[in-house]
Design an enzyme around this catalytic site. Structure first.
Site, short mmCIF file in Angstrom:
data_model
loop_
_atom_site.label_atom_id
_atom_site.label_comp_id
_atom_site.label_asym_id
_atom_site.label_seq_id
_atom_site.Cartn_x
_atom_site.Cartn_y
_atom_site.Cartn_z
N GLY A 273 0.79 -1.23 0.00
CA GLY A 273 0.00 0.00 0.00
C GLY A 273 0.82 1.28 0.00
O GLY A 273 0.37 2.30 0.53
N SER A 274 2.02 1.25 -0.63
CA SER A 274 2.80 2.50 -0.67
C SER A 274 2.08 3.54 -1.54
O SER A 274 2.12 4.74 -1.23
CB SER A 274 4.22 2.25 -1.17
OG SER A 274 4.23 1.90 -2.53
N ASN A 275 1.41 3.09 -2.60
CA ASN A 275 0.63 4.04 -3.41
C ASN A 275 -0.54 4.61 -2.60
O ASN A 275 -0.83 5.80 -2.68
CB ASN A 275 0.12 3.37 -4.68
CG ASN A 275 1.19 3.27 -5.75
OD1 ASN A 275 1.56 4.27 -6.35
ND2 ASN A 275 1.71 2.08 -5.96
N MET B 185 -4.62 -7.14 -6.41
CA MET B 185 -4.10 -8.29 -7.14
C MET B 185 -5.16 -9.20 -7.76
O MET B 185 -4.81 -10.23 -8.32
CB MET B 185 -3.19 -9.12 -6.22
CG MET B 185 -1.92 -8.41 -5.86
SD MET B 185 -1.05 -7.88 -7.37
CE MET B 185 0.37 -7.09 -6.67
N ASN C 126 -6.47 2.36 -12.57
CA ASN C 126 -5.48 1.40 -12.08
C ASN C 126 -4.10 1.96 -12.37
O ASN C 126 -3.91 2.72 -13.32
CB ASN C 126 -5.67 0.07 -12.83
CG ASN C 126 -4.67 -0.98 -12.40
OD1 ASN C 126 -4.43 -1.20 -11.20
ND2 ASN C 126 -4.06 -1.66 -13.37
N HIS D 258 -0.24 0.68 -13.23
CA HIS D 258 0.47 -0.52 -13.69
C HIS D 258 1.96 -0.18 -13.88
O HIS D 258 2.28 0.85 -14.48
CB HIS D 258 -0.14 -1.03 -15.00
CG HIS D 258 0.52 -2.27 -15.47
ND1 HIS D 258 0.26 -3.51 -14.92
CD2 HIS D 258 1.47 -2.47 -16.42
CE1 HIS D 258 1.02 -4.42 -15.50
NE2 HIS D 258 1.76 -3.82 -16.42
C1 GRF Z 1 2.52 -1.22 -7.86
O1 GRF Z 1 3.70 -1.47 -8.54
C2 GRF Z 1 1.37 -1.13 -8.85
O2 GRF Z 1 1.76 -0.69 -10.10
C3 GRF Z 1 0.95 -2.55 -8.95
O3 GRF Z 1 1.11 -3.08 -7.66
C4 GRF Z 1 2.12 -2.36 -6.96
C5 GRF Z 1 1.55 -1.91 -5.65
O4 GRF Z 1 2.51 -1.37 -4.78
N1 GRF Z 1 -0.39 -2.64 -9.52
P1 GRF Z 1 2.06 -0.77 -3.36
O5 GRF Z 1 1.25 -1.86 -2.66
O6 GRF Z 1 1.25 0.45 -3.61
O7 GRF Z 1 3.33 -0.49 -2.62
#
Ligand code: GRF
Length: 197
Positions: free
Chosen positions: A12-14, A87, A104, A106
């Protein structure tokens, strides 16, 4: 103010970046995970944002699973959805409930190295195996085709001679953290425009 749900299955870093970004006319109102152990759920709690874990294996079918998610989205008055490291592939049944309202992120330059089977470190392994000299991150709308919806934003990164899948993943993750908030603001703006029509 639009309510946004973020779907995340792991770290969940994003999500963290989105939770720390002030958006115009929108806010993160719910975090959904299929994985009860996802660190993303902790991040939501730390920010006092409602979160819910809905494991796919608790449901007899994909539709039953998705109906449960839809029920929670309705309860939280969710207007649009951001898949940030989610996922599982959502079915057309689910997507039709949010037309042009799901985006999304990617970790490649779509249409290269995307689609079913291209997730996590596998994407970067395939990129290095092929020998391309640039890769990057893409934010796109979600439609019935996996990674096939309209592209909203992309950023490229060059691949060095010593690159490893892990080093490339790190570089692209940093790109995603810049790109995704921009994509979310575009999603909010477009959803508001569509409501006015
Ligand atoms: C990211 O690389 C995103 O592109 C992919 O999954 C990863 C998620 O990273 N769909 P995080 O969990 O947000 O760290």
């Amino acid at each position: 103010m639009l309510n946004i749900a973020v779907f995340a299955s792991g770290n969940g870093s994003n999500l963290e970046v989105l939770l720390n970004t002030p958006f115009k006319n929108g806010k993160i109102a719910l975090v959904v995970s299929n994985n009860p152990k996802a660190y993303a759920l902790e991040r939501a709690k730390n920010h006092q944002i409602p979160s819910i874990a809905i494991p796919r294996c608790d449901y007899p079918s994909q539709q039953a699973f998705e109906e449960c998610i839809l029920k929670h989205l309705k309860e939280h008055h969710i207007d649009c959805i951001v898949l940030a490291g989610f996922m599982l592939i959502l079915s057309p049944f689910f997507i039709q409930h949010f037309p042009n309202k799901i985006i999304n992120v990617h970790p490649s330059l779509i249409p290269a190295f995307c689609g079913e089977g291209f997730y996590g470190i596998k994407v970067h392994e395939a990129v290095l195996q092929y020998g391309v000299k640039v890769s990057g991150a893409s934010v796109h709308f979600v439609n019935e085709i996996v990674d096939g919806g309209q592209i909203i934003a992309q950023k490229a990164v060059s691949i060095s001679k010593q690159e490893t899948p892990q080093s490339l993943q790190k570089k692209i993750s940093a790109l995603e953290h810049k790109l995704l908030p921009k994509g979310v603001q575009i999603l909010i703006n477009q959803t508001i425009q569509a409501k006015r029509k």
